[in-house]
Design an enzyme around this catalytic site. Structure first.
Site: not given
Length: 267
Positions: A95, A217, A245
Site C-alpha cells: 500500500s 481493490d 487491498h
C-alpha cells in the site's frame, strides 16, 4: 536512539541470502507479513520493522512534523538500512509503503536494488486524467470519520479494505491491527497517506520493479496499477487472482509465488 529498538527491527532467514525488507502499510505492523515470511526465509535474509508510531516501535520517537510527509517514513527505511548496513536490498512495500520504498530508493540508491509494490497508489484522490479511486470529498469524509472516532472507523473500514466478505476473520485481523495503533499517530499517518501525491516520484525509479495489483481493490483500483506500471520504466505488472487491498493476507499463495518468482529473476 538505537534504530533497531526504535523501529522494532527483526532479522530472520538465511544469513547468506539476498536481503528482502518487508514494509507494512497504514494501520498495520510487521505482523501482517506472517504468511509471507515462511516463503522467503529459506533463501533470503528477511528484515521486518515497524514504522515509528506503529506496532512495537518506540512511541517517544514519534514527531508529527517528521511524519506529516512520506519522506519521514522513507527516512525510517533508510535509517534501518544504514543501521544494518544493508546494500542492494529488495524492498517489498504494501500500500502506501510501496511509494515509501520509491522515496527511500531515491534517498539511498546504494541501499535498495529492487522494488516490489503491493497494491500501490501514488495518489488516492482523482485528478484530471487520473483516477485514484476517491474524490476530494470522499477523503475529507474518511479523515473526519477517522479523527472523530478511530475505533469505530477501524471496525467499519477494515472489512471494506480487506475486501473478502465471505472470510470475516480477515477483516477482523485487520481491524485488530488498526485498533492496536495509537489513534493520534494513526491520524497523522492517515492524513499523510491519503493526501499525498507521489506521481512524479515514480519516474525516478531506476531499479527492477514488480507491481502487484488485485482484480478488485476499493483502495487502489486497477487504473492505478496501470498508471504505476506505465510511470516506472521497465516495471512488471502482475494482476493477482485475488480481491481486496491486502493480498499477502487474503491470497498468500499467489502473492508469494509472484514475489519469489521476481526475486529468482534478479541478478
Amino acid at each position: 536512539m538505537d534504530i533497531v529498538r526504535r523501529n522494532n527491527v527483526t532479522v530472520t532467514g538465511n544469513p547468506q541470502g539476498r536481503v528482502v525488507v518487508l514494509a507494512h502499510g497504514f494501520g498495520c505492523d510487521q505482523n501482517m507479513w506472517w504468511l509471507t515470511v515462511p516463503a522467503l526465509v529459506e533463501d533470503y535474509r528477511v528484515v521486518l520493522f515497524d514504522y515509528v508510531g506503529a506496532g512495537r516501535s518506540e512511541p517517544s520517537a514519534f514527531s508529527e512534523s517528521r511524519y506529516a510527509s512520506l519522506d519521514g517514513y522513507a527516512r525510517d527505511v533508510v535509517d534501518v538500512c544504514e543501521a544494518l548496513d544493508l546494500r542492494d536490498a529488495v524492498f517489498v512495500g504494501h500500500s502506501v509503503s510501496a511509494v515509501v520504498g520509491v522515496l527511500a530508493a531515491d534517498m539511498a540508491p546504494e541501499r535498495i536494488g529492487a522494488l516490489v509494490m503491493i497494491a500501490p497508489s501514488p495518489r488516492y484522490i482523482d485528478d484530471d486524467g487520473y483516477r485514484g479511486g476517491f474524490s476530494g470529498e470522499d477523503i475529507d469524509e474518511l479523515l473526519a470519520s477517522l479523527e472523530s472516532n478511530y475505533l469505530g472507523w477501524s471496525a467499519a473500514m477494515a472489512p471494506v479494505i480487506m475486501g473478502n466478505a465471505e472470510r470475516p476473520e480477515l477483516g477482523e485481523e485487520l481491524k485488530n491491527s488498526f485498533c492496536a495503533t495509537d489513534p493520534d499517530m494513526a491520524r497523522v499517518f492517515a492524513r499523510t497517506t491519503f493526501l499525498s501525491d507521489s506521481r512524479d516520484d515514480l519516474k525516478k525509479v531506476t531499479v527492477p520493479t514488480l507491481v502487484l495489483e488485485c482484480t478488485q481493490d476499493v483502495i487502489a483500483p486497477r487504473e492505478v496499477g496501470a498508471f504505476v506500471h506505465q510511470a516506472i520504466p521497465g516495471s512488471t505488472l502482475v494482476t493477482l487472482d485475488a480481491t481486496g487491498h491486502c493480498p499477502h493476507m487474503s491470497a498468500p499463495e499467489v502473492t508469494n509465488k509472484a514475489i519469489t518468482g521476481f526475486l529468482a529473476g534478479l541478478r
